[in-house]
Scaffold this motif. Structure first.
Motif, PDB file in Angstrom:
ATOM      1  N   LEU A  30      -6.324   4.891  -2.381  1.00 29.14           N
ATOM      2  CA  LEU A  30      -5.297   3.867  -2.490  1.00 29.14           C
ATOM      3  C   LEU A  30      -3.979   4.437  -2.998  1.00 29.14           C
ATOM      4  CD1 LEU A  30      -4.626   0.849  -2.240  1.00 29.14           C
ATOM      5  CD2 LEU A  30      -5.367   0.575  -4.622  1.00 29.14           C
ATOM      6  N   TRP A  37       0.834  -1.212   0.000  1.00 39.14           N
ATOM      7  CA  TRP A  37       0.000   0.000   0.000  1.00 39.14           C
ATOM      8  C   TRP A  37       0.865   1.257   0.000  1.00 39.14           C
ATOM      9  CZ3 TRP A  37      -0.718   3.750   3.977  1.00 39.14           C
ATOM     10  CH2 TRP A  37      -1.717   4.684   3.689  1.00 39.14           C
ATOM     11  N   ARG A  54       0.931   4.018  -2.886  1.00 38.08           N
ATOM     12  CA  ARG A  54       0.734   5.416  -2.511  1.00 38.08           C
ATOM     13  C   ARG A  54       1.841   6.291  -3.089  1.00 38.08           C
ATOM     14  NH1 ARG A  54       0.911   7.433   3.722  1.00 38.08           N
ATOM     15  NH2 ARG A  54       0.088   9.531   3.457  1.00 38.08           N
TER      16      ARG A  54
END
Length: 228
Positions: free
Chosen positions: A215, A202, A206
């Protein structure tokens, strides 16, 4: 999910691990015989931890702000993601990591301060504040997210949400003996490396700024008003 929501989730999931690691410290504090006073004491203890996390977020937010100004937050997010994935893989395959002795010596003054506070009965709040400074993988994980935020205030808010995520299960475990058995903690600890790998990806998404809402949001222009 917003950044603060992710921070809360990290805290919530990691709090079961924290029960095993930090819980004995809380149990070592002399507790009141009255049930409601006991709950009040443990709430105060947890508020101490959350306060420390928030202050750490505020401090690291100043560094994050400089990174935001020079446009380096994208690179920091990518590097943080890779490091988190490596940490998760290391834990998953039980690989040894060099430097543990150095880390132990680095935090030795904090350990001594904590022992001193316990011996002199400084109370739940003070012990909670000091406990928030002890080395913890999930705190580092949260700080890695906080440093990529836009300002000290947003970083402090991020760490506040992390701390609040740890609050419920820590409080329940402290006032309800036997609620989290060793078997339950083992099951959750097995899932933690997978969570770390997911969070690492993640962070990478990012940092890639793919213009995917929540997201992987697009890169914001330095100097523009940033809304959360």
């Amino acid at each position: 999910m917003s950044d603060n929501g992710v921070a809360f989730f990290i805290g919530l999931f990691g709090s079961v691990h924290c029960v095993g690691m930090c819980g004995p410290l809380a149990f070592a504090i002399p507790a009141a015989d009255n049930k409601w006073l006991l709950i009040f004491d443990k709430v105060i203890y947890n508020f101490g931890r959350v306060l420390t996390y928030s202050l750490l977020g505020l401090l690291i937010g100043f560094a994050g702000r400089q990174l935001w100004i020079i446009g380096a937050q994208q690179a920091i997010s990518l590097v943080s993601g890779l490091l988190i994935i490596l940490a998760g893989i290391t834990r998953l395959f039980k690989l040894s990591v060099a430097g543990k002795g150095i880390l132990s010596r680095l935090f030795s003054p904090i350990n001594k301060l904590l022992i001193y506070a316990l011996q002199h009965r400084y109370g739940n709040f003070v012990v909670g504040v000091i406990n928030g400074l002890l080395p913890c993988g999930f705190v580092y994980l949260a700080l890695a997210g906080a440093v990529t935020t836009a300002s000290p205030i947003t970083a402090a808010t991020y760490m506040l949400c992390f701390g609040l995520g740890t609050f419920p299960l820590m409080l329940i475990a402290m006032v309800s003996t036997g609620y989290f058995t060793p078997a339950i903690r083992r099951q959750i600890n097995r899932a933690i490396p997978y969570l770390m790998v997911c969070i690492g990806f993640w962070f990478i998404l990012r940092g890639l700024n793919l213009n995917i809402p929540y997201l992987s949001p697009s890169k914001q222009i330095t100097g523009a008003t940033i809304c959360h």
